[in-house]
Write a protein that holds these residues in place. Structure first.
Motif, PDB file in Angstrom:
ATOM      1  N   UNK A 130       1.921  11.205  -7.853  1.00 27.44           N
ATOM      2  CA  UNK A 130       2.004  11.855  -9.072  1.00 27.44           C
ATOM      3  C   UNK A 130       0.371  12.580  -9.237  1.00 27.44           C
ATOM      4  N   UNK A 131      -0.545  12.086  -8.981  1.00 28.82           N
ATOM      5  CA  UNK A 131      -1.708  12.501  -8.983  1.00 28.82           C
ATOM      6  C   UNK A 131      -1.874  13.920  -8.581  1.00 28.82           C
ATOM      7  N   UNK A 158       3.418   5.914  -5.876  1.00 22.44           N
ATOM      8  CA  UNK A 158       2.823   6.049  -7.107  1.00 22.44           C
ATOM      9  C   UNK A 158       1.793   7.023  -7.184  1.00 22.44           C
ATOM     10  N   UNK A 196      10.758   3.964  -6.946  1.00 26.86           N
ATOM     11  CA  UNK A 196       9.778   2.800  -6.469  1.00 26.86           C
ATOM     12  C   UNK A 196      10.620   1.715  -6.439  1.00 26.86           C
ATOM     13  N   UNK A 232      -0.102   7.742 -13.859  1.00 29.10           N
ATOM     14  CA  UNK A 232      -0.227   9.001 -14.519  1.00 29.10           C
ATOM     15  C   UNK A 232       0.946   8.984 -15.440  1.00 29.10           C
ATOM     16  N   UNK A 286      11.003   7.438 -11.685  1.00 30.62           N
ATOM     17  CA  UNK A 286       9.871   6.886 -10.956  1.00 30.62           C
ATOM     18  C   UNK A 286      10.383   5.496 -10.985  1.00 30.62           C
ATOM     19  N   UNK A 287      10.851   4.891 -11.878  1.00 31.85           N
ATOM     20  CA  UNK A 287      11.248   3.408 -11.701  1.00 31.85           C
ATOM     21  C   UNK A 287      12.316   3.316 -10.363  1.00 31.85           C
ATOM     22  N   UNK A 318       0.964  -1.300  -0.008  1.00 28.87           N
ATOM     23  CA  UNK A 318       0.131   0.182  -0.025  1.00 28.87           C
ATOM     24  C   UNK A 318       1.014   1.206   0.158  1.00 28.87           C
ATOM     25  N   UNK A 338      -3.664  -5.265  -3.938  1.00 20.52           N
ATOM     26  CA  UNK A 338      -3.687  -5.245  -2.467  1.00 20.52           C
ATOM     27  C   UNK A 338      -3.954  -6.784  -1.976  1.00 20.52           C
ATOM     28  N   UNK A 357       2.103   1.752  -3.302  1.00 19.56           N
ATOM     29  CA  UNK A 357       1.055   2.594  -3.964  1.00 19.56           C
ATOM     30  C   UNK A 357       0.770   3.826  -3.895  1.00 19.56           C
ATOM     31  N   UNK A 390       4.220   4.704 -11.769  1.00 18.69           N
ATOM     32  CA  UNK A 390       2.862   5.592 -11.597  1.00 18.69           C
ATOM     33  C   UNK A 390       1.919   5.598 -12.766  1.00 18.69           C
TER      34      UNK A 390
END
Lengths: 245, 298
Positions: free
Chosen positions: A185-186, A182, A224, B139, A220-221, A176, B1, A179, B137
């Motif tokens: 980015x929103x 990631x 993460x 996006x 990002x890769x 989580x 999940x 997640x 991500x």
């Protein structure tokens, strides 16, 4: 540093690949700032969501039925509505309503502040469920045995329930949290100057969309990937022997 | 999940199964939901609060003479179905989620089988592709494929325009592909090796073993996480509004801009969120129910 810049300048001259962030001082500073924003936004959200998760799990086991219902509603709301719409809702709608109510001009929180709040509550809803399931996985007989050995309620939680529960829920929790990183980015949508947003500014100025797009993806890769690797090591180090695989 | 330590028991009952639930409340069964008292109570609460909000705001409106409720009703067709003669709105979100899920599942099945391949090159590269798209991500993937895929495809002399939502659908199907690949790999790994051995002793080829023996047993285990990913995908479809697709989110913002009044912000966003909620919540509950049912049978 100089030779790196020169090599990228040569790349631009010879092949037309404009990786401006390596030789242009302004772009480099901007981009590093963006990556840094992503990192500390993620860090603050991860911490806040864990706190929300712990508090939420505790409230979900409350003897008061209404507290449990409210928590159920909170979880259902944040899990079943899109994070982007939540972000808009808080940043545009709740902010203007609250500032109108309190009589503050120009909004009560910055876009960064609302991104932290929304994303933390979003991930916190998942964390609540994960922590609760972890605590429920500790059998009653184990805590009763501790009670028989003279542990106090707090000691039982501190030495028995918590160490077991957090080991069981760590894989799901890590999933989580990755997640969540990631999902930061929103925050692009409400103009938080994070990696993607800054990259967008750079490619608008320099017309180097493919180059910057690849750079963003790689960044990002790496971010993460490092996180996943660390979490995996941690999981292995503290797993309960003889349980699971 | 996916819960990492799902439902496996040890001989020593040190720990009970770890199962994060989709939602806490257990509404009897699928059909019983609509008639259950709690659901009715919740619905009544929502309706009453709507009426209260409506009547409260009716007093503060005045100039244009439209209550919040009337405004919502006025914009609902646009937000739901898009502008006249065009394809868009909330329905587009759902269509995108369907197509992306179908495409992602199809590609992910092959990628997952690739991960289980005895050929080292195939299994390594399938693993790499899976990790690449699992860890990026959504996006960023959307931006990547929206900006870098061509606007036109030329086949012979005819040019075919690639619409924005088609590219967005493709981009959204990639993370689904990677996660379905992991689901397939994980569920194949959870089938006891005895199944492989006995199939071999009955002279099944490897292909036959996978398609006739292993995969049919996997399906049951794959369905709950697969549905979970469908929910996550649906919750991610509004991201396409950032890239200018006329989905429900974009049109909601257009409607808000047209009204230009800040007191409509909260009801309008809540209205859109409630559609997503009504669509996704039953799926989440069904997922939980299936998870529980399959857990017992294991």
């Amino acid at each position: 540093m100089e030779t790196v810049a020169e090599w990228f300048l040569w790349l631009k001259e010879a092949h037309g690949i404009k990786l401006t962030i390596f030789y242009d001082e302004l772009d480099r500073t901007r981009f590093i700032g963006g990556v840094w924003t992503t990192i500390h936004l993620s860090f603050v959200c991860v911490l806040a969501s864990i706190v929300i998760g712990i508090a939420g799990a505790w409230m979900q086991m409350s003897p008061l039925v209404w507290v449990r219902r409210i928590m159920g509603g909170y979880i259902a709301f944040f899990r079943n509505t899109p994070p982007l719409v939540q972000l808009y809702f808080f940043y545009f709608a709740v902010d203007s309503a609250l500032s109108g109510l309190l009589g503050i001009r120009g909004g009560i929180l910055s876009s960064y502040g609302w991104a932290v709040i929304t994303l933390s509550f979003f991930a916190g809803a998942f964390n609540t469920e994960i922590f609760r399931a972890g605590i429920e996985a500790v059998p009653k007989s184990t805590t009763e045995a501790a009670q028989a050995l003279g542990y106090s309620r707090f000691q039982i939680y501190r030495y028995i329930t918590f160490p077991l529960a957090y080991r069981v829920c760590l894989p799901a929790l890590n999933n989580n949290l990755v997640n969540l990183v990631k999902t930061t980015t929103v925050a692009y949508a409400i103009a938080v100057p994070e990696t993607l947003y800054i990259a967008n500014q750079i490619w608008s100025d320099e017309y180097n969309v493919p180059e910057m797009m690849n750079v963003v993806w790689v960044v990002y890769i790496l971010l993460v990937g490092v996180l996943v690797w660390l979490m995996h090591r941690w999981e292995k180090a503290i797993r309960v022997p003889g349980f699971g695989q | 999940m996916k819960p990492a330590l799902d439902n496996r028991h040890t001989d020593l009952d040190v720990m009970l199964p770890f199962r994060p639930a989709a939602v806490t409340w257990d509404a009897g069964d699928w059909a019983g939901l609509a008639t259950s008292r709690r659901f009715g109570l919740g619905l009544a609460l929502v309706l009453i609060s709507w009426i209260l909000i409506d009547s409260a705001s009716a007093q503060m409106v005045g100039t244009q003479g439209q209550t919040v409720w009337q405004t919502l009703v006025k914009w609902t067709p646009l937000m739901m179905f898009g502008p006249k003669g065009e394809f868009g709105g909330f329905v587009l979100n759902i269509v995108v989620s369907f197509i992306a899920m179908a495409l992602g599942t199809f590609l992910g099945l092959w990628l997952g089988l690739g991960q289980a391949s005895p050929n080292r090159f195939i299994s390594r590269s399938s693993w790499a592709v899976t990790q690449l798209f699992r860890n990026s991500p959504w996006l960023v993937l959307l931006f990547y494929f929206m900006l870098l895929l061509p606007f036109f495809i030329r086949i012979g002399d005819t040019q075919i325009e690639v619409s924005g939502w088609a590219k967005a659908t493709f981009a959204l199907s990639l993370p689904i592909m990677a996660n379905v690949s992991e689901i397939v790999r994980g569920s194949m790994a959870s089938i006891p090796t005895g199944q492989w051995d006995s199939a071999e002793s009955l002279a099944f080829s490897r292909t036959q073993t996978i398609w006739r023996i292993i995969l049919p047993q996997c399906i049951k285990r794959m369905i709950p996480p697969w549905m979970n990913w469908y929910c996550i995908l649906t919750m991610s479809t509004p991201l396409i509004s950032i890239l200018g697709v006329n989905d429900g989110m974009t049109l909601t913002q257009d409607a808000l801009a047209a009204e230009g009044r800040s007191e409509f912000l909260i009801p309008m966003y809540l209205w859109l969120m409630s559609w997503f909620f009504i669509y996704s919540y039953p799926i989440a509950m069904l997922t939980r129910k299936l998870e529980n049912r399959f857990a017992v049978n294991q």
